[in-house]
Scaffold this motif. Structure first.
Motif, PDB file in Angstrom:
ATOM      1  N   ALA A   1      82.434 -54.852  41.203  1.00  0.00           N
ATOM      2  CA  ALA A   1      82.462 -55.392  42.569  1.00  0.00           C
ATOM      3  C   ALA A   1      81.511 -54.660  43.504  1.00  0.00           C
ATOM      4  CB  ALA A   1      83.879 -55.338  43.120  1.00  0.00           C
ATOM      5  N   GLN A   2      81.305 -53.387  43.309  1.00  0.00           N
ATOM      6  CA  GLN A   2      80.456 -52.623  44.214  1.00  0.00           C
ATOM      7  C   GLN A   2      78.995 -52.623  43.804  1.00  0.00           C
ATOM      8  OE1 GLN A   2      81.726 -51.546  47.039  1.00  0.00           O
ATOM      9  NE2 GLN A   2      83.712 -52.320  46.413  1.00  0.00           N
ATOM     10  N   SER A   3      78.655 -53.226  42.673  1.00  0.00           N
ATOM     11  CA  SER A   3      77.272 -53.303  42.229  1.00  0.00           C
ATOM     12  C   SER A   3      76.579 -54.420  42.990  1.00  0.00           C
ATOM     13  CB  SER A   3      77.201 -53.583  40.731  1.00  0.00           C
ATOM     14  OG  SER A   3      76.979 -52.430  40.029  1.00  0.00           O
ATOM     15  N   GLU A   4      76.000 -54.086  44.128  1.00  0.00           N
ATOM     16  CA  GLU A   4      75.343 -55.089  44.946  1.00  0.00           C
ATOM     17  C   GLU A   4      73.868 -55.216  44.615  1.00  0.00           C
ATOM     18  OE1 GLU A   4      76.205 -53.921  48.913  1.00  0.00           O
ATOM     19  OE2 GLU A   4      78.262 -54.605  48.814  1.00  0.00           O
ATOM     20  N   ILE A   5      73.315 -54.283  43.838  1.00  0.00           N
ATOM     21  CA  ILE A   5      71.905 -54.335  43.500  1.00  0.00           C
ATOM     22  C   ILE A   5      71.711 -53.828  42.071  1.00  0.00           C
ATOM     23  CG2 ILE A   5      71.477 -52.078  44.545  1.00  0.00           C
ATOM     24  CD1 ILE A   5      68.679 -53.074  45.306  1.00  0.00           C
ATOM     25  N   SER A   6      70.929 -54.572  41.307  1.00  0.00           N
ATOM     26  CA  SER A   6      70.599 -54.161  39.946  1.00  0.00           C
ATOM     27  C   SER A   6      69.170 -54.602  39.660  1.00  0.00           C
ATOM     28  CB  SER A   6      71.562 -54.782  38.936  1.00  0.00           C
ATOM     29  OG  SER A   6      71.419 -56.183  38.924  1.00  0.00           O
ATOM     30  N   ALA A   7      68.556 -53.975  38.677  1.00  0.00           N
ATOM     31  CA  ALA A   7      67.156 -54.283  38.377  1.00  0.00           C
ATOM     32  C   ALA A   7      66.893 -54.131  36.894  1.00  0.00           C
ATOM     33  CB  ALA A   7      66.231 -53.384  39.183  1.00  0.00           C
ATOM     34  N   GLU A   8      65.710 -54.585  36.499  1.00  0.00           N
ATOM     35  CA  GLU A   8      65.282 -54.507  35.115  1.00  0.00           C
ATOM     36  C   GLU A   8      63.769 -54.322  35.097  1.00  0.00           C
ATOM     37  OE1 GLU A   8      65.445 -57.354  31.150  1.00  0.00           O
ATOM     38  OE2 GLU A   8      66.203 -58.083  33.064  1.00  0.00           O
ATOM     39  N   VAL A   9      63.287 -53.436  34.219  1.00  0.00           N
ATOM     40  CA  VAL A   9      61.846 -53.268  34.045  1.00  0.00           C
ATOM     41  C   VAL A   9      61.372 -54.380  33.122  1.00  0.00           C
ATOM     42  CG1 VAL A   9      60.026 -51.791  33.128  1.00  0.00           C
ATOM     43  CG2 VAL A   9      61.918 -50.771  34.388  1.00  0.00           C
ATOM     44  N   ILE A  10      60.481 -55.226  33.629  1.00  0.00           N
ATOM     45  CA  ILE A  10      59.938 -56.326  32.844  1.00  0.00           C
ATOM     46  C   ILE A  10      58.776 -55.815  31.992  1.00  0.00           C
ATOM     47  CG2 ILE A  10      58.876 -58.615  32.930  1.00  0.00           C
ATOM     48  CD1 ILE A  10      61.823 -58.499  33.852  1.00  0.00           C
ATOM     49  N   SER A  11      57.876 -55.087  32.613  1.00  0.00           N
ATOM     50  CA  SER A  11      56.731 -54.529  31.891  1.00  0.00           C
ATOM     51  C   SER A  11      56.169 -53.371  32.696  1.00  0.00           C
ATOM     52  CB  SER A  11      55.656 -55.597  31.664  1.00  0.00           C
ATOM     53  OG  SER A  11      55.126 -56.018  32.909  1.00  0.00           O
ATOM     54  N   PHE A  12      55.259 -52.613  32.083  1.00  0.00           N
ATOM     55  CA  PHE A  12      54.559 -51.557  32.808  1.00  0.00           C
ATOM     56  C   PHE A  12      53.173 -51.394  32.199  1.00  0.00           C
ATOM     57  CE2 PHE A  12      56.615 -49.341  29.338  1.00  0.00           C
ATOM     58  CZ  PHE A  12      55.688 -48.393  28.930  1.00  0.00           C
ATOM     59  N   GLU A  13      52.279 -50.887  33.031  1.00  0.00           N
ATOM     60  CA  GLU A  13      50.898 -50.677  32.606  1.00  0.00           C
ATOM     61  C   GLU A  13      50.500 -49.252  32.952  1.00  0.00           C
ATOM     62  OE1 GLU A  13      46.566 -52.513  33.715  1.00  0.00           O
ATOM     63  OE2 GLU A  13      48.276 -53.890  33.627  1.00  0.00           O
ATOM     64  N   GLN A  14      50.032 -48.530  31.955  1.00  0.00           N
ATOM     65  CA  GLN A  14      49.658 -47.130  32.130  1.00  0.00           C
ATOM     66  C   GLN A  14      48.317 -47.022  32.833  1.00  0.00           C
ATOM     67  OE1 GLN A  14      49.471 -45.640  28.166  1.00  0.00           O
ATOM     68  NE2 GLN A  14      51.552 -46.196  27.678  1.00  0.00           N
ATOM     69  N   GLY A  15      48.173 -45.965  33.614  1.00  0.00           N
ATOM     70  CA  GLY A  15      46.914 -45.630  34.255  1.00  0.00           C
ATOM     71  C   GLY A  15      46.677 -44.136  34.137  1.00  0.00           C
ATOM     72  N   LYS A  16      45.555 -43.693  34.669  1.00  0.00           N
ATOM     73  CA  LYS A  16      45.223 -42.264  34.583  1.00  0.00           C
ATOM     74  C   LYS A  16      46.172 -41.412  35.427  1.00  0.00           C
ATOM     75  CE  LYS A  16      41.410 -39.080  35.229  1.00  0.00           C
ATOM     76  NZ  LYS A  16      40.044 -38.905  35.665  1.00  0.00           N
ATOM     77  N   ASP A  17      46.412 -41.834  36.659  1.00  0.00           N
ATOM     78  CA  ASP A  17      47.283 -41.063  37.549  1.00  0.00           C
ATOM     79  C   ASP A  17      48.399 -41.906  38.172  1.00  0.00           C
ATOM     80  OD1 ASP A  17      45.692 -42.587  39.137  1.00  0.00           O
ATOM     81  OD2 ASP A  17      45.120 -40.981  40.504  1.00  0.00           O
ATOM     82  N   SER A  18      48.713 -43.037  37.535  1.00  0.00           N
ATOM     83  CA  SER A  18      49.802 -43.884  38.021  1.00  0.00           C
ATOM     84  C   SER A  18      50.254 -44.827  36.910  1.00  0.00           C
ATOM     85  CB  SER A  18      49.361 -44.700  39.242  1.00  0.00           C
ATOM     86  OG  SER A  18      48.356 -45.624  38.866  1.00  0.00           O
ATOM     87  N   VAL A  19      51.406 -45.424  37.147  1.00  0.00           N
ATOM     88  CA  VAL A  19      51.943 -46.444  36.243  1.00  0.00           C
ATOM     89  C   VAL A  19      52.339 -47.637  37.107  1.00  0.00           C
ATOM     90  CG1 VAL A  19      53.783 -46.997  34.607  1.00  0.00           C
ATOM     91  CG2 VAL A  19      52.801 -44.720  34.605  1.00  0.00           C
ATOM     92  N   GLN A  20      51.858 -48.816  36.745  1.00  0.00           N
ATOM     93  CA  GLN A  20      52.230 -50.045  37.436  1.00  0.00           C
ATOM     94  C   GLN A  20      53.485 -50.583  36.753  1.00  0.00           C
ATOM     95  OE1 GLN A  20      50.524 -51.596  40.043  1.00  0.00           O
ATOM     96  NE2 GLN A  20      49.195 -49.797  40.106  1.00  0.00           N
ATOM     97  N   VAL A  21      54.575 -50.719  37.521  1.00  0.00           N
ATOM     98  CA  VAL A  21      55.850 -51.144  36.967  1.00  0.00           C
ATOM     99  C   VAL A  21      56.246 -52.487  37.567  1.00  0.00           C
ATOM    100  CG1 VAL A  21      58.267 -50.511  36.601  1.00  0.00           C
ATOM    101  CG2 VAL A  21      56.535 -48.718  36.791  1.00  0.00           C
ATOM    102  N   HIS A  22      56.514 -53.463  36.696  1.00  0.00           N
ATOM    103  CA  HIS A  22      56.963 -54.782  37.134  1.00  0.00           C
ATOM    104  C   HIS A  22      58.493 -54.774  37.091  1.00  0.00           C
ATOM    105  CE1 HIS A  22      57.024 -59.413  36.354  1.00  0.00           C
ATOM    106  NE2 HIS A  22      57.546 -59.075  37.514  1.00  0.00           N
TER     107      HIS A  22
END
Length: 132
Positions: A49-70
């Motif tokens: 009942a208290q879980s008002e927000i949830s998420a899922e990682v669809i994909s991610f793309e590696q970079g040199k100094d960052s990661v793009q997360v969908h």
């Protein structure tokens, strides 16, 4: 030859101490079982009942100094919250962690976020989402 019974005559001397102990153990067991069932139900209710927000990682793309997360986020309309994402290097060391806020009335949000890292990250892991 007959066998001699060591049992006392029924109803003559009252209950034996073993019968009283058995009855007490049954009562204590029933009370503890009811308390455990109530506790599990309470935790289950608050988890669902208290879980008002949830998420899922669809994909991610590696970079040199960052990661793009969908991320795909599901939340109650009007609920505000944030999700924590982290990235790890190939050796398992954590190279980045950040919280990303999700506000507004939309109940489903599809968003690509950028997680800055200290060295190339090989993973993108959703640690959890919280309201507030």
């Amino acid at each position: 030859m007959s066998t001699v019974s060591t049992r006392l005559p029924e109803g003559r001397y009252g209950r034996s101490s073993d019968e009283r102990a058995d009855r007490t153990l049954k009562i204590v067991g029933a009370v503890l079982a009811a308390a455990l069932l109530g506790l599990v139900g309470w935790f289950g209710y608050h988890y669902v009942a208290q879980s008002e927000i949830s998420a899922e990682v669809i994909s991610f793309e590696q970079g040199k100094d960052s990661v793009q997360v969908h991320l795909e986020v599901h939340k109650d309309a009007g609920a505000d919250g944030y999700c924590t994402v982290r990235s790890q290097a190939e050796n398992g060391a954590e190279v980045g962690r950040a919280d990303f806020r999700f506000d507004g009335d939309a109940t489903r949000i599809d968003k690509v976020v950028t997680l800055r890292t200290t060295s190339p990250g090989t993973t993108a892991e959703l640690l959890g989402c919280h309201t507030g």
